[in-house]
Motif scaffolding. Sequence first.
Motif, mmCIF file in Angstrom:
data_model
loop_
_atom_site.group_PDB
_atom_site.id
_atom_site.type_symbol
_atom_site.label_atom_id
_atom_site.label_comp_id
_atom_site.label_asym_id
_atom_site.label_seq_id
_atom_site.Cartn_x
_atom_site.Cartn_y
_atom_site.Cartn_z
ATOM 1 N N ASN A 27 0.841 -1.199 0.000
ATOM 2 C CA ASN A 27 0.000 0.000 0.000
ATOM 3 C C ASN A 27 0.876 1.250 0.000
ATOM 4 O O ASN A 27 1.689 1.447 0.906
ATOM 5 C CB ASN A 27 -0.914 -0.026 1.235
ATOM 6 N N ARG A 28 0.680 2.124 -0.983
ATOM 7 C CA ARG A 28 1.526 3.317 -1.118
ATOM 8 C C ARG A 28 1.080 4.468 -0.224
ATOM 9 O O ARG A 28 1.837 5.401 -0.016
ATOM 10 C CB ARG A 28 1.528 3.807 -2.583
ATOM 11 N N THR A 29 -0.154 4.402 0.279
ATOM 12 C CA THR A 29 -0.685 5.564 0.988
ATOM 13 C C THR A 29 -0.847 5.289 2.483
ATOM 14 O O THR A 29 0.031 4.725 3.107
ATOM 15 C CB THR A 29 -2.002 6.000 0.335
ATOM 16 N N GLY A 30 -1.987 5.714 3.070
ATOM 17 C CA GLY A 30 -2.164 5.763 4.514
ATOM 18 C C GLY A 30 -1.735 4.554 5.317
ATOM 19 O O GLY A 30 -0.831 4.637 6.151
ATOM 20 N N LEU A 31 -2.381 3.396 5.101
ATOM 21 C CA LEU A 31 -2.061 2.212 5.891
ATOM 22 C C LEU A 31 -0.632 1.747 5.643
ATOM 23 O O LEU A 31 0.044 1.282 6.564
ATOM 24 C CB LEU A 31 -3.050 1.082 5.573
ATOM 25 N N GLY A 32 -0.185 1.886 4.405
ATOM 26 C CA GLY A 32 1.192 1.502 4.098
ATOM 27 C C GLY A 32 2.196 2.413 4.767
ATOM 28 O O GLY A 32 3.195 1.950 5.330
#
Length: 388
Positions: A27-32
Amino acid sequence: MRNIILPPDKTLHTLNIGFDAKRAFQNRTGLGNYSRTLIRSLAEIYPQHQYFLFAPKTKPLFRPPAHMPVILPGKTHHRLLKSVWRSRWMVSDLQQQQIDVFHGLSAELPFGVHRIPVKTAVTMHDLIFERYPGQYNPIDVYTYRKKARYACKHAHRVVAISEQTKQDLMLFYGVPADRISVCYQACDPAFAVLHPQEVISAMLRQYGLPEKYFLYVGSVIERKNLLRIAEALHQLKGRLNVPLVVVGDGGKYKETVKSYLRQKGLAQQVIWLNETASFTFKDLPALFQGALALLYPSLFEGFGIPILEALWSRTPVITSQGSCFLETGGDAALYVDPLSPEAIAGAMESVSENGTFVEGMRERGWMHAQNFTIPKCAAAVMNVYENL
């Protein structure tokens, strides 16, 4: 320089700590970002422990610290059914690796983990799917709810990323307050590195961006409220024609926003940076630092990480009243009614015209960001592990 993890030494009260690392790799965004930042910071600050990453597969998006084992599905049927391995069969691997503490970093734990002698923690980021179920596919709501309820029921400790999320856990799932620890998150330290104006200007030239712009960062979905920003741009037309740079993508709702912009003659005023294939994350801190302000009038969030990224960048923030936003923005942000394009437009005028006011926002933002440093956030989570 990569941190070397020391081998287990019981004199140092070593724990074998496992993470559900799917989001860190994929995941590139929040969770990642949450997963990667927490894993790296714990490994660097608390090297006496041994850390294990459990993931269905790896991707170059995340390069773990040296000597941190990555546990992948081993058996043939586990490799063929990776999602089942992660949601159920991983339990046997936790036992095999002699994990003392397992942390589900994204609102779930493998089913059956409560039957083995492993202490567990789960991070709950938000319960937005419970507050706004109509904005999700019904099957997704069912799946999220099933996983979240199991994790909250059986985790030895529930980690909430904000007081807002803690209150929602108590409201929707009846989780007792004394089983919840609020552990705020940090953001990538790259946002705290201030760039000189010539570096910012070079980045803007690279992407063909104007010297003066507002910034929107986030998925282009109804809850994030980009349409009302577009309506605010229309309110300001002829008075303040500053472009908006959008970092984020979407589907049907994005097309709704684009249609509105075309109707109002504003299509050229909004720059969809995700449609520029060459844009990379490494340029995001400079993009923040060059902006007049971050526009973040979301209707609801669990924490609102772009707000924190803006504060570290010394970028003024216009965000919403209510939800978690006061926790994240403190006394540094400008709060508006997210349902009022007039209020959003007024705040945009304030930050574009009042230099003294803006400088105060920058300094207060930097000071408030000190509440969310990597050492503070890592210490809060380590305190959870050591008290399980």
